[in-house]
Enzyme design. Structure first.
Site, mmCIF file in Angstrom:
data_model
loop_
_atom_site.group_PDB
_atom_site.id
_atom_site.type_symbol
_atom_site.label_atom_id
_atom_site.label_comp_id
_atom_site.label_asym_id
_atom_site.label_seq_id
_atom_site.Cartn_x
_atom_site.Cartn_y
_atom_site.Cartn_z
ATOM 1 N N LYS A 120 -41.882 -42.118 21.505
ATOM 2 C CA LYS A 120 -41.944 -40.812 22.161
ATOM 3 C C LYS A 120 -43.235 -40.041 21.900
ATOM 4 C CE LYS A 120 -37.770 -39.376 20.731
ATOM 5 N NZ LYS A 120 -36.428 -38.781 20.730
ATOM 6 N N GLU A 190 -36.163 -37.531 14.591
ATOM 7 C CA GLU A 190 -37.460 -37.443 15.275
ATOM 8 C C GLU A 190 -37.561 -36.153 16.092
ATOM 9 O OE1 GLU A 190 -38.826 -41.120 17.180
ATOM 10 O OE2 GLU A 190 -37.666 -42.237 15.705
ATOM 11 N N HIS A 194 -40.072 -32.027 15.454
ATOM 12 C CA HIS A 194 -40.830 -31.150 16.369
ATOM 13 C C HIS A 194 -40.568 -29.668 16.096
ATOM 14 C CE1 HIS A 194 -42.334 -34.247 19.169
ATOM 15 N NE2 HIS A 194 -41.207 -34.868 18.917
HETATM 16 P P1 NAD Z 1 -30.556 -45.109 14.996
HETATM 17 O O1 NAD Z 1 -30.966 -44.353 13.786
HETATM 18 O O2 NAD Z 1 -29.209 -44.855 15.581
HETATM 19 O O3 NAD Z 1 -30.651 -46.685 14.711
HETATM 20 C C1 NAD Z 1 -31.773 -47.287 14.200
HETATM 21 C C2 NAD Z 1 -31.506 -48.788 13.981
HETATM 22 O O4 NAD Z 1 -32.716 -49.414 13.567
HETATM 23 C C3 NAD Z 1 -30.468 -49.095 12.918
HETATM 24 O O5 NAD Z 1 -29.653 -50.164 13.364
HETATM 25 C C4 NAD Z 1 -31.306 -49.541 11.740
HETATM 26 O O6 NAD Z 1 -30.614 -50.441 10.875
HETATM 27 C C5 NAD Z 1 -32.435 -50.248 12.458
HETATM 28 N N1 NAD Z 1 -33.625 -50.418 11.631
HETATM 29 C C6 NAD Z 1 -34.249 -49.493 10.860
HETATM 30 N N2 NAD Z 1 -35.286 -50.055 10.217
HETATM 31 C C7 NAD Z 1 -35.321 -51.364 10.598
HETATM 32 C C8 NAD Z 1 -36.146 -52.474 10.244
HETATM 33 N N3 NAD Z 1 -37.175 -52.338 9.416
HETATM 34 N N4 NAD Z 1 -35.890 -53.678 10.808
HETATM 35 C C9 NAD Z 1 -34.865 -53.832 11.665
HETATM 36 N N5 NAD Z 1 -34.045 -52.821 12.024
HETATM 37 C C10 NAD Z 1 -34.267 -51.597 11.486
HETATM 38 O O7 NAD Z 1 -31.704 -44.934 16.095
HETATM 39 P P2 NAD Z 1 -31.552 -44.341 17.592
HETATM 40 O O8 NAD Z 1 -31.096 -42.922 17.490
HETATM 41 O O9 NAD Z 1 -30.787 -45.312 18.406
HETATM 42 O O10 NAD Z 1 -33.085 -44.279 18.081
HETATM 43 C C11 NAD Z 1 -33.914 -45.413 18.190
HETATM 44 C C12 NAD Z 1 -35.275 -44.987 18.720
HETATM 45 O O11 NAD Z 1 -35.199 -44.668 20.101
HETATM 46 C C13 NAD Z 1 -35.865 -43.742 18.047
HETATM 47 O O12 NAD Z 1 -37.202 -43.972 17.710
HETATM 48 C C14 NAD Z 1 -35.778 -42.681 19.112
HETATM 49 O O13 NAD Z 1 -36.764 -41.698 19.024
HETATM 50 C C15 NAD Z 1 -35.956 -43.509 20.372
HETATM 51 N N6 NAD Z 1 -35.456 -42.796 21.547
HETATM 52 C C16 NAD Z 1 -36.266 -42.701 22.636
HETATM 53 C C17 NAD Z 1 -35.857 -41.991 23.764
HETATM 54 C C18 NAD Z 1 -36.738 -41.878 24.964
HETATM 55 O O14 NAD Z 1 -36.318 -41.294 25.968
HETATM 56 N N7 NAD Z 1 -37.941 -42.402 24.958
HETATM 57 C C19 NAD Z 1 -34.587 -41.387 23.790
HETATM 58 C C20 NAD Z 1 -33.775 -41.537 22.684
HETATM 59 C C21 NAD Z 1 -34.216 -42.244 21.560
#
Ligand code: NAD
Length: 327
Positions: A120, A190, A194
């Site tokens: 993002k 995240e 902000h």
């Molecule tokens: P979350 O915290 O629910 O899950 C994160 C996952 O990543 C967990 O399963 C964790 O075990 C795993 N993980 C962490 N470190 C790791 C590693 N080193 N190796 C392997 N796996 C690992 O995360 P979320 O809320 O689903 O968000 C994921 C990402 O998506 C975030 O960066 C968020 O900002 C992004 N996101 C983007 C948008 C967009 O519109 N662009 C919208 C929502 C979320």
């Protein structure tokens, strides 16, 4: 088209939704799922419900039937040389350099294929840009910013811009409703980064109890303005407008799956006849954040696989390419 073999790395809120979405697709099959403690692999396809159960009951996909527990799952699955066409990196970008470090891990391992992320921040995309030549040399097709914003809304802004001779502003306003912040820990942390008084490192360092206490103070709402969001740099690089003309903000309700407001992008510009006008693209309120992130992520993965098969390697973004609908 043969069925595309897809991996999802990160099996939190988005990763689990992605796996569930893939179960409805005929053109893609989930063969790898990974989280911070392990990964699961089945070339014939993984069952999202068993993966979710393993995460819910034991904390990792590594506990699922085809699972492996390991200290560094990404390094381990890269060493194993699994047959995968592409990965959706649904990983937290905490610290802000994490996704770029994962990309470098793929390059270093000599892996070839397609990667998409949903990062993002502008500064996170800037790190990816420095890897352009490395992706090309490695034979990796990488598409960055493939979520909702950046992603779906950025691509919509590119389309909308075509009516104008000059684009004056792109205003992205999002409304996100989730039942419980713990389903999307990284997303919420995240977003907190902000808020005034926070940055990525401070938000990352918050304990779960501290996040809950902060959300108690705001009735579960996060109001975000003038965010550092990569829609700006992606639209600038795609030649739409200068990054200063792009603004992103929104409201996240962490206690109610109903959106607090309708997510939309407004693109204002001047037509060749000299008229000033605004196109507005509004997402349906019934569509969840997960639907609006994972759908585009897989559609860009499909577009990436098509490029990869034509021998096109390097870095692109959601503003450069049309997503390809996955049936
Ligand atoms: P979350 O915290 O629910 O899950 C994160 C996952 O990543 C967990 O399963 C964790 O075990 C795993 N993980 C962490 N470190 C790791 C590693 N080193 N190796 C392997 N796996 C690992 O995360 P979320 O809320 O689903 O968000 C994921 C990402 O998506 C975030 O960066 C968020 O900002 C992004 N996101 C983007 C948008 C967009 O519109 N662009 C919208 C929502 C979320």
């Amino acid at each position: 088209m043969t069925v595309l073999r897809v991996g999802v790395l990160g099996f939190g809120g988005l990763g689990q939704a992605a796996a569930r979405m893939l179960a409805l697709k005929q053109q893609m099959s989930l063969v790898v799922a990974g989280d911070s403690q392990g990964y699961a692999y089945n070339p014939a396809g993984l069952d999202w419900q068993s993966l979710q159960q393993a995460v819910r009951e034991q904390g990792s996909v590594g506990f699922a039937e085809q699972g492996t527990l390991c200290a560094d799952p990404i390094a381990t699955l890269l060493e194993c040389g699994l047959a995968v066409d592409g990965y959706f990196l649904a990983l937290p970008n905490l610290p802000n350099t994490f996704m770029a470090s994962v990309a470098r891990q793929f390059i270093k391992a000599g892996w070839r294929g397609v990667l998409v992320d949903a990062i993002k921040r502008t500064s996170a995309v800037e790190q990816m840009l420095t890897l352009q030549a490395d992706f090309k040399q490695a034979g990796i097709t990488y598409i960055t910013g493939c979520g909702a914003t950046p992603g779906l809304l950025t691509a919509a802004a590119v389309l909308a811009a075509q009516s104008y001779s000059e684009v004056h502003s792109v205003r992205i306003t999002f409304g996100v409703g989730i039942a419980n912040w713990e389903h999307y820990r990284a997303t919420v942390r995240e977003d907190i980064a902000h808020l005034a008084g926070f940055d990525v490192e401070r938000a990352r360092a918050l304990s779960d109890a501290e996040v809950a206490a902060l959300l108690d103070e705001t009735d579960g709402l996060l109001k975000l303005e003038d965010m550092e969001h990569a829609d700006d740099i992606l639209l600038e690089l795609a030649g739409i407008c200068d990054r200063e003309r792009v603004t992103v903000g929104g409201v996240v309700d962490t206690r109610n799956p109903r959106k607090p407001l309708s997510t939309n992008v407004q693109v204002t510009g001047r037509t060749f006849e000299g008229k000033i006008s605004t196109h507005t693209f509004t997402l349906g309120d019934e569509t969840s954040m997960a639907a609006n992130v994972c759908g585009p992520a897989f559609a860009y993965l499909k577009a990436g696989i098509e490029l990869y098969r034509r021998g096109c390697y390097g870095l692109w973004s959601s503003a450069d390419l049309m997503p390809r609908f996955v049936r």
